[in-house]
Design a protein around this motif. Structure first.
Motif, PDB file in Angstrom:
ATOM      1  N   GLY A   1       0.795  -1.220   0.000  1.00 52.84           N
ATOM      2  CA  GLY A   1       0.000   0.000   0.000  1.00 52.84           C
ATOM      3  C   GLY A   1       0.826   1.268   0.000  1.00 52.84           C
ATOM      4  O   GLY A   1       0.291   2.362  -0.019  1.00 52.84           O
ATOM      5  N   ILE A   2       2.164   1.150   0.015  1.00 50.18           N
ATOM      6  CA  ILE A   2       3.040   2.314  -0.012  1.00 50.18           C
ATOM      7  C   ILE A   2       3.669   2.412  -1.401  1.00 50.18           C
ATOM      8  O   ILE A   2       4.289   1.467  -1.871  1.00 50.18           O
ATOM      9  N   ASN A   3       3.492   3.558  -2.047  1.00 51.39           N
ATOM     10  CA  ASN A   3       4.096   3.814  -3.353  1.00 51.39           C
ATOM     11  C   ASN A   3       5.260   4.769  -3.166  1.00 51.39           C
ATOM     12  O   ASN A   3       5.235   5.620  -2.283  1.00 51.39           O
ATOM     13  N   SER A   4       6.269   4.643  -4.005  1.00 50.70           N
ATOM     14  CA  SER A   4       7.460   5.457  -3.886  1.00 50.70           C
ATOM     15  C   SER A   4       7.763   6.124  -5.221  1.00 50.70           C
ATOM     16  O   SER A   4       7.619   5.508  -6.275  1.00 50.70           O
ATOM     17  N   GLU A   5       8.185   7.380  -5.178  1.00 43.53           N
ATOM     18  CA  GLU A   5       8.567   8.117  -6.377  1.00 43.53           C
ATOM     19  C   GLU A   5       9.904   8.783  -6.109  1.00 43.53           C
ATOM     20  O   GLU A   5      10.087   9.442  -5.085  1.00 43.53           O
ATOM     21  N   LEU A   6      10.855   8.598  -7.024  1.00 46.33           N
ATOM     22  CA  LEU A   6      12.166   9.227  -6.917  1.00 46.33           C
ATOM     23  C   LEU A   6      12.271  10.375  -7.900  1.00 46.33           C
ATOM     24  O   LEU A   6      11.863  10.246  -9.059  1.00 46.33           O
ATOM     25  N   MET A   7      12.814  11.474  -7.444  1.00 44.92           N
ATOM     26  CA  MET A   7      13.102  12.618  -8.305  1.00 44.92           C
ATOM     27  C   MET A   7      14.606  12.860  -8.179  1.00 44.92           C
ATOM     28  O   MET A   7      15.071  13.359  -7.163  1.00 44.92           O
ATOM     29  N   ALA A   8      15.374  12.483  -9.205  1.00 39.13           N
ATOM     30  CA  ALA A   8      16.831  12.554  -9.145  1.00 39.13           C
ATOM     31  C   ALA A   8      17.342  13.817  -9.834  1.00 39.13           C
ATOM     32  O   ALA A   8      16.703  14.365 -10.742  1.00 39.13           O
ATOM     33  N   GLY A   9      18.511  14.273  -9.390  1.00 35.75           N
ATOM     34  CA  GLY A   9      19.174  15.397 -10.038  1.00 35.75           C
ATOM     35  C   GLY A   9      18.540  16.752  -9.751  1.00 35.75           C
ATOM     36  O   GLY A   9      18.614  17.654 -10.577  1.00 35.75           O
ATOM     37  N   ILE A  10      17.952  16.923  -8.593  1.00 33.66           N
ATOM     38  CA  ILE A  10      17.318  18.197  -8.233  1.00 33.66           C
ATOM     39  C   ILE A  10      18.387  19.106  -7.621  1.00 33.66           C
ATOM     40  O   ILE A  10      19.027  18.735  -6.637  1.00 33.66           O
ATOM     41  N   PRO A  11      18.611  20.313  -8.187  1.00 34.20           N
ATOM     42  CA  PRO A  11      19.588  21.228  -7.595  1.00 34.20           C
ATOM     43  C   PRO A  11      19.129  21.719  -6.224  1.00 34.20           C
ATOM     44  O   PRO A  11      17.932  21.807  -5.953  1.00 34.20           O
ATOM     45  N   LEU A  12      20.090  22.047  -5.380  1.00 33.05           N
ATOM     46  CA  LEU A  12      19.815  22.473  -4.011  1.00 33.05           C
ATOM     47  C   LEU A  12      18.768  23.585  -3.954  1.00 33.05           C
ATOM     48  O   LEU A  12      17.844  23.535  -3.155  1.00 33.05           O
ATOM     49  N   TYR A  13      18.883  24.590  -4.810  1.00 31.00           N
ATOM     50  CA  TYR A  13      17.976  25.729  -4.744  1.00 31.00           C
ATOM     51  C   TYR A  13      16.545  25.394  -5.167  1.00 31.00           C
ATOM     52  O   TYR A  13      15.612  26.143  -4.867  1.00 31.00           O
TER      53      TYR A  13
END
Length: 77
Positions: free
Chosen positions: A9-21
């Motif tokens: 029942g837990i879904n996961s989404e990754l967002m890679a390469g996000i700059p600090l700002y």
């Protein structure tokens, strides 16, 4: 925290390469989209000033009613 164990029942989404700002903006956008379904948000550093953001959501939402809140109980939908 689940320590790498996938829960049903837990879904996961990754967002890679996000700059600090852009981290606050990326997280705010996910909160607007997913709202109460969010269970967990994690930002992990990569090389330089880039991060990977993990958003875990659940299909099971917990709702609070006024009476249960006063008694310290919760109702599951």
């Amino acid at each position: 925290m689940t320590d790498g164990v996938d829960l049903p029942g837990i879904n996961s989404e990754l967002m890679a390469g996000i700059p600090l700002y852009l981290i606050p903006r990326a997280i705010a956008d996910q909160i607007k989209k997913k709202r109460e379904a969010i269970v967990y948000i994690e930002a992990r550093p990569e090389k330089g000033h880039f991060f990977t953001i993990t958003i875990k959501t659940s299909e099971h939402r917990v709702t609070w009613n006024k009476d249960a809140e006063e008694k310290g109980e919760e109702n599951n939908e």
